[in-house]
Scaffold this active site. Sequence first.
Site, short mmCIF file in Angstrom:
data_model
loop_
_atom_site.label_atom_id
_atom_site.label_comp_id
_atom_site.label_asym_id
_atom_site.label_seq_id
_atom_site.Cartn_x
_atom_site.Cartn_y
_atom_site.Cartn_z
N TYR A 78 0.83 -1.20 0.00
CA TYR A 78 0.00 0.00 0.00
C TYR A 78 0.86 1.25 0.00
O TYR A 78 2.08 1.18 0.20
CB TYR A 78 -0.97 0.00 1.19
CG TYR A 78 -0.35 0.31 2.54
CD1 TYR A 78 0.49 -0.60 3.17
CD2 TYR A 78 -0.60 1.53 3.18
CE1 TYR A 78 1.05 -0.31 4.41
CE2 TYR A 78 -0.05 1.82 4.42
CZ TYR A 78 0.78 0.91 5.03
OH TYR A 78 1.33 1.19 6.25
N GLU A 91 11.63 2.11 14.60
CA GLU A 91 10.80 3.22 14.10
C GLU A 91 9.50 3.24 14.87
O GLU A 91 9.28 2.42 15.76
CB GLU A 91 10.55 3.06 12.59
CG GLU A 91 9.86 1.76 12.24
CD GLU A 91 9.79 1.48 10.73
OE1 GLU A 91 9.73 2.43 9.94
OE2 GLU A 91 9.79 0.29 10.36
N LEU A 100 11.01 1.03 7.35
CA LEU A 100 10.46 1.49 6.09
C LEU A 100 11.22 2.76 5.67
O LEU A 100 11.41 3.66 6.49
CB LEU A 100 8.97 1.82 6.25
CG LEU A 100 8.28 2.14 4.92
CD1 LEU A 100 7.98 0.86 4.16
CD2 LEU A 100 7.00 2.93 5.15
N LYS A 124 6.48 -2.09 2.04
CA LYS A 124 5.29 -1.53 2.67
C LYS A 124 4.10 -2.46 2.46
O LYS A 124 3.21 -2.21 1.65
CB LYS A 124 5.01 -0.13 2.11
CG LYS A 124 4.10 0.72 2.97
CD LYS A 124 4.17 2.16 2.52
CE LYS A 124 3.10 3.02 3.14
NZ LYS A 124 3.21 3.14 4.59
N1 PMP Z 1 7.54 3.61 9.09
C1 PMP Z 1 6.40 2.92 9.08
C2 PMP Z 1 6.37 1.59 9.74
C3 PMP Z 1 5.25 3.45 8.48
O1 PMP Z 1 4.10 2.74 8.47
C4 PMP Z 1 5.30 4.74 7.90
C5 PMP Z 1 4.08 5.37 7.30
N2 PMP Z 1 3.57 4.65 6.22
C6 PMP Z 1 6.51 5.43 7.92
C7 PMP Z 1 7.61 4.84 8.52
C8 PMP Z 1 6.64 6.79 7.30
O2 PMP Z 1 6.68 6.72 5.89
P1 PMP Z 1 6.18 7.93 5.00
O3 PMP Z 1 6.98 9.12 5.43
O4 PMP Z 1 6.52 7.51 3.62
O5 PMP Z 1 4.74 8.09 5.25
#
Ligand code: PMP
Length: 287
Positions: free
Chosen positions: A34, A182, A207, A150
């Site tokens: 996603y 994270e 991620l 993701k």
């Molecule tokens: N880490 C995780 C586990 C996440 O789910 C997200 C948000 N999707 C992020 C980091 C941040 O990613 P982004 O800045 O691309 O939204």
Amino acid sequence: MTQRTVYIDNNYVAEQDAKVSIFDRGFLFADGVYEVCSVLGGKLVDFEGHMRRLRRSAAELELPLPWADEALLEIHRELVRRNDLAEGLVYLQLTRGNPGDRDFDFPSADLTPTLVLFTQAKPLLESRSGREGIRVATQPDWRWARRDIKTVQLLYPSMAKMAAKAAGADDAWMVEAGKVTEGASNNAWMLTWEGVLVTRELSSAILPGITRAAVMAIAEALSLDIEERAFSVEEAKQARECFVTSATSFVTPVIAVDGVPIGDGVPGEVALRLRAAYIEESRRRAV
Ligand code: PMP
């Protein structure tokens, strides 16, 4: 909420008419990926970066993605238009589709992937967490080992967030071998008393946040020192500032870790400066 128009299988339909098979591998195996793009002033933030990561996530799972970026942009824009969305997000999910039955093996070639998109209206610019910051509670990182993809396997992050809430916090920071990986749905950062921004280096443990990359570029332009390395929970508790980044929370100050106030226990100056700069830049570059 008024009824939304959503996208499924090349059609725009009312949300209650959007149906996915019970045999869809997204439903049975969490076999899907996603993306979430935020929308500001009716425009998409960091669209290109999100689509690049989507393509990589899909490729890592050998998941076909037979839509060009231009086609995906058009679907995003059409949904924003049809739902009259000024501020909020567009959620996109791609699954391997419906093989007709449940089986661990999947036919590699002749399966039509399921592509679903929907909008969520949400105030992003003026949020309480952005203004006042959030409290995080640490949780063991019990997710699988390919967190750089993701995927829609979000059960553990969801459980971790609920556990953090039960502990009186707003969100979870996940910890592995004493180091913060994270947040449950964001990247974690700290600022040392020497003024160095620290966030974990990219690897399969986290991620690769699109907002993380954008904020890093902004921090560099502001001549802030940055170190990409893992930091411990103890280090975070003693930091000058902590914050998180994600597409929908932008830069959000963290004011406590496991009940320990960070700095003065109020949103940090650098976090708020990065938030303002990120918002300004995002508005300017949105498409
Ligand atoms: N880490 C995780 C586990 C996440 O789910 C997200 C948000 N999707 C992020 C980091 C941040 O990613 P982004 O800045 O691309 O939204």
